[in-house]
Design a protein around this motif. Structure first.
Motif, PDB file in Angstrom:
ATOM      1  N   GLN A 207       8.806   4.522  -3.540  1.00  0.00           N
ATOM      2  CA  GLN A 207       8.359   5.697  -2.766  1.00  0.00           C
ATOM      3  C   GLN A 207       7.122   5.315  -1.967  1.00  0.00           C
ATOM      4  O   GLN A 207       6.326   4.471  -2.413  1.00  0.00           O
ATOM      5  N   ARG A 208       6.956   5.953  -0.822  1.00  0.00           N
ATOM      6  CA  ARG A 208       5.766   5.674  -0.001  1.00  0.00           C
ATOM      7  C   ARG A 208       4.506   5.891  -0.845  1.00  0.00           C
ATOM      8  O   ARG A 208       3.583   5.104  -0.829  1.00  0.00           O
ATOM      9  N   TYR A 209       4.482   6.966  -1.596  1.00  0.00           N
ATOM     10  CA  TYR A 209       3.374   7.226  -2.521  1.00  0.00           C
ATOM     11  C   TYR A 209       3.880   8.132  -3.628  1.00  0.00           C
ATOM     12  O   TYR A 209       4.941   8.761  -3.507  1.00  0.00           O
TER      13      TYR A 209
ATOM     14  N   MET B 291       0.029  -5.832   5.205  1.00  0.00           N
ATOM     15  CA  MET B 291       1.406  -5.844   5.716  1.00  0.00           C
ATOM     16  C   MET B 291       2.179  -4.585   5.291  1.00  0.00           C
ATOM     17  O   MET B 291       2.221  -4.232   4.106  1.00  0.00           O
ATOM     18  N   HIS B 292       2.785  -3.963   6.288  1.00  0.00           N
ATOM     19  CA  HIS B 292       3.569  -2.728   6.105  1.00  0.00           C
ATOM     20  C   HIS B 292       4.924  -2.889   6.778  1.00  0.00           C
ATOM     21  O   HIS B 292       5.185  -3.884   7.464  1.00  0.00           O
ATOM     22  N   THR B 293       5.756  -1.853   6.642  1.00  0.00           N
ATOM     23  CA  THR B 293       6.956  -1.722   7.483  1.00  0.00           C
ATOM     24  C   THR B 293       6.979  -0.279   7.976  1.00  0.00           C
ATOM     25  O   THR B 293       6.434   0.612   7.316  1.00  0.00           O
ATOM     26  N   ALA B 294       7.605  -0.061   9.130  1.00  0.00           N
ATOM     27  CA  ALA B 294       7.638   1.286   9.704  1.00  0.00           C
ATOM     28  C   ALA B 294       8.783   2.094   9.092  1.00  0.00           C
ATOM     29  O   ALA B 294       9.773   1.533   8.608  1.00  0.00           O
TER      30      ALA B 294
ATOM     31  N   ILE C 139       0.878  -1.186   0.000  1.00  0.00           N
ATOM     32  CA  ILE C 139       0.000   0.000   0.000  1.00  0.00           C
ATOM     33  C   ILE C 139       0.911   1.231   0.000  1.00  0.00           C
ATOM     34  O   ILE C 139       0.600   2.262  -0.575  1.00  0.00           O
ATOM     35  N   HIS C 140       2.068   1.085   0.673  1.00  0.00           N
ATOM     36  CA  HIS C 140       3.148   2.079   0.591  1.00  0.00           C
ATOM     37  C   HIS C 140       4.285   1.453  -0.210  1.00  0.00           C
ATOM     38  O   HIS C 140       4.772   0.365   0.133  1.00  0.00           O
ATOM     39  N   GLY C 141       4.710   2.143  -1.260  1.00  0.00           N
ATOM     40  CA  GLY C 141       5.607   1.522  -2.233  1.00  0.00           C
ATOM     41  C   GLY C 141       7.035   1.316  -1.775  1.00  0.00           C
ATOM     42  O   GLY C 141       7.791   0.591  -2.421  1.00  0.00           O
ATOM     43  N   ASN C 142       7.433   1.949  -0.663  1.00  0.00           N
ATOM     44  CA  ASN C 142       8.820   1.752  -0.180  1.00  0.00           C
ATOM     45  C   ASN C 142       8.890   0.684   0.912  1.00  0.00           C
ATOM     46  O   ASN C 142       9.941   0.472   1.497  1.00  0.00           O
ATOM     47  N   GLU C 143       7.769  -0.001   1.178  1.00  0.00           N
ATOM     48  CA  GLU C 143       7.733  -0.996   2.269  1.00  0.00           C
ATOM     49  C   GLU C 143       7.775  -2.381   1.628  1.00  0.00           C
ATOM     50  O   GLU C 143       6.749  -3.030   1.417  1.00  0.00           O
ATOM     51  N   THR C 144       8.994  -2.822   1.312  1.00  0.00           N
ATOM     52  CA  THR C 144       9.132  -3.930   0.362  1.00  0.00           C
ATOM     53  C   THR C 144       9.248  -5.316   1.008  1.00  0.00           C
ATOM     54  O   THR C 144       8.960  -6.309   0.342  1.00  0.00           O
TER      55      THR C 144
HETATM   56 ZN    ZN Z   1       2.905   1.534   5.429  1.00  0.00          ZN
END
Ligand code: ZN
Ligand SMILES: O=C(O)CCC(=O)N[C@@H](CCC(=O)O)C(=O)O
Length: 321
Positions: free
Chosen positions: A95-97, A146-149, A52-57
């Protein structure tokens, strides 16, 4: 065989949009949107999303591994599953977005943002959930996003759960602990996240999983999340996951810090980690005449970020429960 991640990143429609193996059949719905279902009828439905956030791989890599095993027929499947790679354009650019944070737009809030790749995608993802989760009132529906901080955390693996009128099913919370989450954070108010949307609109049991710190593709140490990958694999194939005895700590949101103007100042260093404790009376942030101060004996900070767009969350404060 379909390579879901590679096809999504390439932005190409696969030659075959559906297929099957001994355990399941699958269908490519759209860019980054895939459904899988066992041949036998099952009552359980799972939305598994990442990116959902592009830098959280890291979660994207974990999800791709699971999908590859399922498509290769190496794993049994006991759920109807909707797999989502949330923001393919942002994943391509790490990028996050691209324009605006998509995880503030769900529940129709995308209509209040300037039109962009993210508003269009949030609308598309809501529509996919409308179709896939139509029967959730009668059946078990889970959504794991699923995300990362952005920052390091005193609890490197944790869950964030949407505010919900009914109490959470303890079996769901217990599975999250078995998936290696060290802390669970309970929101107290609705929001524009993907998990709030699935919880509010379909009564799904939903959780945002935070797995480590954001790194580009190829730079993740996936061994830190092996416990989570194994729990997901066991869940999908209907096995019981092995479980460590430690229960996650539980926190609730005590207050939200919001950036409402260009004068916003966050009184924390760039090194402040998630779950850092602050004593009562500490001045956390200022925004013109508004002062954010610790009100409880001790509050813990989560997601401090002074660089968010005006009007958005610049941090959460938590208390232990
Ligand atoms: Zn996120
Ligand atoms: O580290 C950060 O500042 C943000 C990490 C992240 O993307 N977290 C999610 C949490 C969603 C929730 O509250 O359930 C987000 O901010 O969208």
């Amino acid at each position: 065989m379909l390579d879901f991640l590679a096809q999504t990143l390439a932005g190409k429609v696969p030659t075959h949009s559906a297929g099957k193996n001994a355990h399941l059949h699958w269908q490519w719905w759209d860019e980054g949107i895939l459904t899988l279902a066992p041949h036998q009828a099952v009552e359980k439905t799972l939305v598994l999303s990442a990116g959902i956030h592009g830098n959280e791989t890291a979660p994207v890599e974990i999800l791709a591994q699971l999908v590859d095993s399922l498509l290769a027929g190496e794993m049994a499947l006991q759920w109807r599953v909707l797999v989502i790679l949330g923001n393919p354009a942002a994943l391509r650019s790490n990028q996050r977005y691209q324009h605006s944070d998509m995880n503030r737009m769900f529940g129709g809030r995308w209509q209040q943002f300037p039109e962009s790749i993210e508003t269009q995608r949030a609308c598309r993802l809501e529509h996919a959930l409308d179709l896939f989760l139509a029967e959730c009132e009668e059946t078990t529906c889970w959504h794991l996003d699923m995300h990362t901080a952005i920052r390091s955390s005193y609890h490197p693996r944790f869950g964030v759960l949407p505010a919900r009128a009914q109490p959470y099913d303890e079996a769901f919370l217990s599975w999250l602990g078995c998936a290696g989450l060290q802390a669970l954070v309970f929101h107290q108010a609705p929001g524009g996240t993907f998990t709030h949307f699935s919880s509010e609109h379909f009564n799904a049991l939903s959780c945002t999983l935070e797995l480590g710190k954001a790194q580009p593709f190829g730079e993740n140490d996936l061994s830190q999340f092996e416990v989570t990958r194994q729990a997901l694999q066991a869940l999908l194939s209907g096995e019981t996951s092995p479980c460590a005895d430690s229960e996650p700590l539980r926190y609730k949101v005590s207050q939200q810090i919001t950036r409402n103007s260009d004068d916003f100042v966050l009184h924390m260093s760039a090194q402040t980690q998630n779950f850092t404790a602050f004593p009562k009376g500490t001045l956390l942030a200022e925004d013109g005449d508004t002062r954010y101060v610790v009100k409880e004996d001790s509050e813990f900070v989560l997601f401090p970020n002074p660089n968010v767009a005006i009007g958005l969350r610049a941090g959460l404060m938590l208390t232990e429960i």
